[in-house]
Design an enzyme around this catalytic site. Structure first.
Site, short mmCIF file in Angstrom:
data_model
loop_
_atom_site.label_atom_id
_atom_site.label_comp_id
_atom_site.label_asym_id
_atom_site.label_seq_id
_atom_site.Cartn_x
_atom_site.Cartn_y
_atom_site.Cartn_z
N TYR A 10 0.83 -1.21 0.00
CA TYR A 10 0.00 0.00 0.00
C TYR A 10 0.86 1.26 0.00
O TYR A 10 0.49 2.27 -0.59
CB TYR A 10 -0.98 0.00 1.17
CG TYR A 10 -2.24 -0.79 0.84
CD1 TYR A 10 -3.26 -0.22 0.10
CD2 TYR A 10 -2.39 -2.11 1.24
CE1 TYR A 10 -4.41 -0.95 -0.23
CE2 TYR A 10 -3.52 -2.84 0.92
CZ TYR A 10 -4.53 -2.25 0.18
OH TYR A 10 -5.65 -2.97 -0.16
N ASN A 41 -12.59 4.60 -6.09
CA ASN A 41 -11.13 4.77 -6.11
C ASN A 41 -10.63 5.38 -4.81
O ASN A 41 -11.31 6.17 -4.16
CB ASN A 41 -10.72 5.66 -7.29
CG ASN A 41 -11.07 5.01 -8.61
OD1 ASN A 41 -11.37 3.82 -8.65
ND2 ASN A 41 -11.07 5.78 -9.69
N ASP A 46 -7.55 6.96 -4.73
CA ASP A 46 -6.37 7.76 -5.11
C ASP A 46 -6.54 9.28 -5.01
O ASP A 46 -5.58 10.03 -5.24
CB ASP A 46 -5.92 7.38 -6.53
CG ASP A 46 -7.04 7.52 -7.58
OD1 ASP A 46 -7.91 8.41 -7.43
OD2 ASP A 46 -7.04 6.74 -8.56
N HIS A 97 -14.81 3.35 -0.92
CA HIS A 97 -13.77 2.43 -0.45
C HIS A 97 -12.62 3.14 0.25
O HIS A 97 -11.50 2.64 0.29
CB HIS A 97 -13.26 1.58 -1.63
CG HIS A 97 -14.31 0.66 -2.20
ND1 HIS A 97 -14.24 0.10 -3.45
CD2 HIS A 97 -15.49 0.21 -1.67
CE1 HIS A 97 -15.31 -0.66 -3.66
NE2 HIS A 97 -16.08 -0.61 -2.60
N GLY A 121 -15.30 3.41 -16.06
CA GLY A 121 -14.09 2.66 -15.70
C GLY A 121 -14.24 1.70 -14.55
O GLY A 121 -13.35 1.57 -13.73
N THR A 122 -15.39 1.03 -14.50
CA THR A 122 -15.55 0.02 -13.44
C THR A 122 -16.07 -1.28 -14.03
O THR A 122 -16.87 -1.26 -14.95
CB THR A 122 -16.47 0.51 -12.31
OG1 THR A 122 -16.62 -0.54 -11.34
CG2 THR A 122 -17.84 0.97 -12.78
N ASN A 182 -16.36 2.71 -21.09
CA ASN A 182 -15.41 1.61 -20.84
C ASN A 182 -14.81 1.17 -22.18
O ASN A 182 -15.52 1.11 -23.17
CB ASN A 182 -16.18 0.43 -20.20
CG ASN A 182 -15.28 -0.50 -19.42
OD1 ASN A 182 -14.32 -1.04 -19.96
ND2 ASN A 182 -15.58 -0.67 -18.14
N PRO A 183 -13.53 0.88 -22.22
CA PRO A 183 -12.96 0.39 -23.50
C PRO A 183 -13.47 -1.01 -23.85
O PRO A 183 -13.41 -1.42 -25.00
CB PRO A 183 -11.45 0.36 -23.25
CG PRO A 183 -11.22 0.68 -21.84
CD PRO A 183 -12.50 1.04 -21.18
N GLN A 184 -13.97 -1.73 -22.84
CA GLN A 184 -14.50 -3.08 -23.08
C GLN A 184 -16.01 -3.01 -23.21
O GLN A 184 -16.65 -2.17 -22.56
CB GLN A 184 -14.18 -4.00 -21.89
CG GLN A 184 -12.70 -4.15 -21.58
CD GLN A 184 -11.94 -4.77 -22.72
OE1 GLN A 184 -12.46 -5.62 -23.45
NE2 GLN A 184 -10.70 -4.32 -22.92
#
Ligand code: BJW
Ligand code: ZN
Length: 253
Positions: free
Chosen positions: A68, A103, A105, A120, A196-197, A222-224
């Site tokens: 971490y 996230n 960050d 989170h 993005g999840t 999302n790229p997917q």
């Protein structure tokens, strides 16, 4: 894509309250690895059960703390990307914007977003594992240790307990206040942008479903390809750093 982009832009333009539901993918273009992407995901190299549970911390605190601390130093070094910036810019065009992020960050705040709900926790808020007091621990100034390097957690001045990262591990409850606020915002929004999840982790993953149930439109970025279940879901396939600026341009300029 063009057709979806146009439809999504129309919903954005009319929206009174937008919830951004974000995950690791929004920070990928800043250089932070996602969790589940096959090639670059953190957990393609590390076993999450070994690192992201209270039991793992108790079994090997130096391994978990070291991992971490490496990630905290990395999050501190990188910059918000055009995806974070487009999300922050939404506040200039839409009466109410709520960011509900998984996230840890803090890149949404650093991009200028105002109201950010952390489901989170935050990697920047270490606290005592025993007495839960917040602990001030400076980020390493030198190059962070290689991932996986063991680092002993600093000790709490109050009870001598070990420092732990201020994140929510598997098996731990989400912060009650954040969860309630997120739930309420989603119930009240007219558009939820899920960015993005993988929406694989509960209870956070319930939120897009709740939005649909309550009559909102859900736009996935999302790229997917993303599997959809409702006519009120739109998918924009592409990275957030490209799709979001395009979407804002189409909707507001
Ligand atoms: C891009 C991109 C680009 C790539 N642009 N996109 C119900 C059913 C089954 C299990 C459970 C359940 N309810 C609870 C559970 C158990 C568990 C769980 O969900 N397990 C699942 C794995 C099934 N949940 C929990 O344990 C939660 N706690 C709980 O439920 O407590 C109950 C309780 C109540 C009362 C008392 C006590 C307990 C806690 C979950 C905590 C999750 N924590 C983590 C770690 C945080 C710390 C850390 O950072 O290390 O949070 S796990 C990890 O996953 C992290 C993330 O926030 C979370 C979500 O991941 P995310 O963000 O979706 O990332 P990825 O990698 O999965 O996806 C990235 C996506 O981005 C992909 O789709 C890419 O395609 C995309 N992408 N590039 C846009 N450029
Ligand atoms: Zn303590």
């Amino acid at each position: 894509m063009l057709e979806s982009l146009q439809t999504a832009a129309r919903y954005l333009k009319q929206a009174e309250h937008i919830v951004i539901f974000s995950g690791a993918g929004v920070s990928a273009e800043s250089g932070i690895a996602t969790f589940r992407d096959a090639l670059t995901g953190l957990w393609s190299r590390f076993d999450p059960q070994r690192l992201a549970t209270p039991e793992a911390f108790q079994a090997d605190p130096e391994l978990v703390w070291g991992w971490y601390e490496w990630r905290r130093a990395q999050a501190d070094r990188v910059q918000p990307n055009p995806g974070h910036i487009a999300i922050a810019e939404l506040e200039r065009h839409v009466p109410r914007v709520t960011i509900v992020t998984q996230n840890v960050d803090n890149l949404h705040e650093r991009a200028g977003s105002g109201r950010v709900i952390h489901l989170h926790g935050s990697i920047h808020d270490p606290r005592c594992f025993s007495c839960a007091r917040p602990m001030q621990i400076p980020v390493a100034e030198t190059e962070p240790p290689a991932d996986g390097q063991r680092t002993p957690p600093p000790r709490c001045l109050n009870c001598n307990g070990m420092a732990r990262p201020g994140v929510v591990w598997f098996g731990e409850a989400l912060p009650e206040e954040a969860w309630q606020a997120a739930w309420q915002a989603v119930e009240e929004c007219d558009v939820l942008l899920s960015v993005g999840t993988s929406a694989a982790v509960y209870p956070a993953a319930q939120l897009p479903h709740l939005a649909i149930e309550k009559g909102a439109t859900v736009i996935h970025v999302n790229p997917q390809p993303v599997e959809t279940r409702s006519e009120r879901e739109i998918v924009l396939i592409g990275p957030a750093g490209k799709s979001l600026p395009l979407l804002l341009k189409k909707a507001f300029y």
